[in-house]
Enzyme design. Structure first.
Site, PDB file in Angstrom:
ATOM      1  N   GLU A 177      75.176  19.088  35.002  1.00  0.00           N
ATOM      2  CA  GLU A 177      75.006  20.212  34.012  1.00  0.00           C
ATOM      3  C   GLU A 177      76.203  20.316  33.169  1.00  0.00           C
ATOM      4  OE1 GLU A 177      74.874  23.348  37.168  1.00  0.00           O
ATOM      5  OE2 GLU A 177      72.508  23.200  37.044  1.00  0.00           O
ATOM      6  N   GLU A 368      67.144  19.451  40.250  1.00  0.00           N
ATOM      7  CA  GLU A 368      67.459  20.640  41.120  1.00  0.00           C
ATOM      8  C   GLU A 368      66.411  21.890  40.580  1.00  0.00           C
ATOM      9  OE1 GLU A 368      71.474  22.338  40.700  1.00  0.00           O
ATOM     10  OE2 GLU A 368      72.191  20.209  40.721  1.00  0.00           O
TER      11      GLU A 368
HETATM   12  C1  BGP Z   1      73.831  24.521  39.996  1.00  0.00           C
HETATM   13  C2  BGP Z   1      74.675  23.360  40.632  1.00  0.00           C
HETATM   14  C3  BGP Z   1      74.573  23.070  42.079  1.00  0.00           C
HETATM   15  C4  BGP Z   1      74.151  24.375  42.774  1.00  0.00           C
HETATM   16  C5  BGP Z   1      73.147  25.281  42.013  1.00  0.00           C
HETATM   17  C6  BGP Z   1      72.648  26.715  42.542  1.00  0.00           C
HETATM   18  O1  BGP Z   1      74.382  24.966  38.902  1.00  0.00           O
HETATM   19  O2  BGP Z   1      74.561  22.214  39.905  1.00  0.00           O
HETATM   20  O3  BGP Z   1      75.754  22.721  42.458  1.00  0.00           O
HETATM   21  O4  BGP Z   1      74.785  24.844  43.511  1.00  0.00           O
HETATM   22  O5  BGP Z   1      73.593  25.576  40.807  1.00  0.00           O
HETATM   23  O6  BGP Z   1      73.740  27.536  42.298  1.00  0.00           O
HETATM   24  P1  BGP Z   1      74.537  28.422  43.377  1.00  0.00           P
HETATM   25  O7  BGP Z   1      75.236  27.282  44.544  1.00  0.00           O
HETATM   26  O8  BGP Z   1      75.567  29.195  42.759  1.00  0.00           O
HETATM   27  O9  BGP Z   1      73.464  29.341  43.876  1.00  0.00           O
END
Ligand code: BGP
Length: 469
Positions: A177, A368
């Site tokens: 990201e 993701e």
């Molecule tokens: C993205 C990241 C992840 C992940 C996901 C969910 O931004 O790449 O590492 O964790 O989001 O976010 P969160 O964990 O804050 O719910």
């Protein structure tokens, strides 16, 4: 003309994705150095502790102990029929300070064992080189990515891991990201501001240095693993105009461009033409060395990997802000919202896949996508997470529609197939997993793993290669 695609291709990659720092724990074990993830007690959306405080709870220090339990966990992923698994190498396990002359052998060995285990269980490893895990020493000593010296350190790390794992890992991602440099530069690039700095200047300069590092790492990759593929990774949840008022529409496009700019540089090989205006209006002057633009032009990625969680809407004049889920504006009255304010929008995934394929015409990889929810264990010990099944089913359906639309999609790795620490807020309560982990926000719990209802559903989805969707 391209033929109509009506089903998921045979070699479609199905699986899950995690990040080292959110799962492994063992934060200083076997010679590992400190990386920035260790200093966020409440996630990267919140304050960063320059010094780790004794007696304070930091969720990533133990996380879910994947470091010691990965065999058990990967066995469960195999039961779900995964043929791909995405994780990161934590840079500070290999180079504890980031600028060390020699790699840490114990760190190399750990990932050797981990990748062997994945391969043994039929999973293609997909590896992120930097997932919010910059070594702390690089931040303190050099100011992190604002300093071009980081390019050399990063390339040294890349060369080591490409050489070491070239026979095991064929799919790599550079910076997780990377466009979150705009929203959370501390997590995304180890950038913490000094008083009085032009923050936008720092963000774009650090991003430029990362772009050069990205391109040079691709050059190295092509020399060392010519048969492999390397992608960039962006946060691309989407934003709609709040109304059809032309100002809402136009400014929403401008907001989206702030993210797509990152893709443009790494995919098209140059800064898009609108960059000059943004930099002029924000008083930004980027230092580029001779040859930088050529490097960026010559070494572009093979595919675009991205995260997609939700959509939001934007109103003209509303300040731009966001979090780990993407840009965040005004709530959309037509769609549901999670307790964390993330709005569920499967059609938005189809929209996004089409948008990105129209723009770039290279393979896309949904690395993701997932639902963070509060899960409860009932009196029989079951977790009936039908809401998670609905979320995945609807997003996979949207992906199938996008295939029909002509979009080339390489795979789908669900975010957080096992409960892990939330990166944004440091919570365990925000659970994504098909596998429950007995651990709470304060660090209590046995770490026992338990299958949720969605576990069986996802296993069946993969077994059928998405046919029954
Ligand atoms: C993205 C990241 C992840 C992940 C996901 C969910 O931004 O790449 O590492 O964790 O989001 O976010 P969160 O964990 O804050 O719910």
């Amino acid at each position: 003309m391209k033929k109509l695609i009506t089903k998921f291709p045979k070699d479609f990659m199905w699986g899950g994705a995690i990040a080292a720092n959110q799962a492994e724990g063992a934060y200083l074990e076997d010679g590992k150095g400190l990386d920035i993830s260790a200093g966020f007690p409440n996630g990267i959306k919140h304050d960063y502790d320059q010094v780790i405080e004794e007696n304070k709870f930091y969720p990533t220090h133990e996380a879910i102990d994947f470091y010691h339990r990965y065999k058990e966990d990967l066995a469960l992923m195999e039961e779900m029929n995964f043929n791909a698994f995405r994780t990161s190498i934590n840079w500070s396990r290999i180079y504890p300070n980031g600028d060390d002359l020699e790699p840490n052998e114990a760190g190399l060995k750990y990932y050797d064992d981990l990748f062997d285990e994945m391969i043994k269980r039929g999973m293609q490893p997909i590896v992120t080189l930097s997932h919010y895990e910059t070594p702390v020493h690089l931040v303190k000593q050099y100011g992190s990515w604002r300093n071009r010296k980081l390019i050399k350190f990063f390339l040294n790390y890349c060369e080591t891991v490409f050489e070491h794992y070239k026979d095991k890992v064929k799919y790599w991602l550079t910076f997780n990201e990377i466009n979150n440099m705009r929203r959370m530069p501390g997590g995304a690039g180890g950038i913490f501001f000094k008083e009085g700095e032009n923050q936008q200047q720092v963000i774009y300069q650090a991003s430029h240095n990362m772009f050069v590092a990205n391109s040079l790492s691709i050059k190295l990759f092509k020399e060392i693993i010519p048969e492999g593929q390397i992608g960039c990774m962006l946060s691309l949840s989407n934003t709609y105009p709040n109304t059809c008022k032309p100002e809402d529409v136009f400014e929403t496009m401008e907001l989206r461009r702030r993210s797509l700019m990152f893709g443009d540089v790494m995919i098209r090989g140059e800064y898009p033409s609108y960059t000059a205006r943004i930099w002029d209006e924000e008083g930004i002057e980027i230092h580029m060395e001779p040859g930088d633009e050529e490097i960026i032009k010559c070494h572009t990625v093979d595919f675009l990997a991205f995260s997609y969680y939700r959509t939001s809407t934007h109103k003209f004049g509303q300040p731009f802000h966001g979090d780990t889920g993407g840009d965040q504006g005004t709530p959309n009255p037509y769609i549901e919202t999670t307790p964390w304010g993330w709005q569920i929008d499967p059609l938005g995934l189809r929209y996004t896949l089409n948008e990105l394929y129209d723009r770039y015409q290279i393979p896309l990889f949904v690395v993701e996508n997932g639902l963070g929810q509060i899960d409860e264990i009932d009196e029989n010990g079951d977790i009936n997470d039908d809401y998670r099944i609905d979320y995945v089913r609807d997003h996979v359906k949207a992906m199938k529609e996008a295939l029909r639309d002509g979009v080339e999609i390489m795979g789908y790795t669900y975010w957080g197939p096992i409960d892990i620490v939330s990166v944004g807020t440091g919570e365990m309560k925000k659970r994504y997993g098909f596998i429950y982990v007995d651990r709470d926000n304060e660090g209590n719990g046995t770490m026992e793993r338990r299958k949720k209802k969605s576990f069986h559903w996802y296993a069946e989805l993969i077994r059928n290669n998405g046919k029954n969707i």
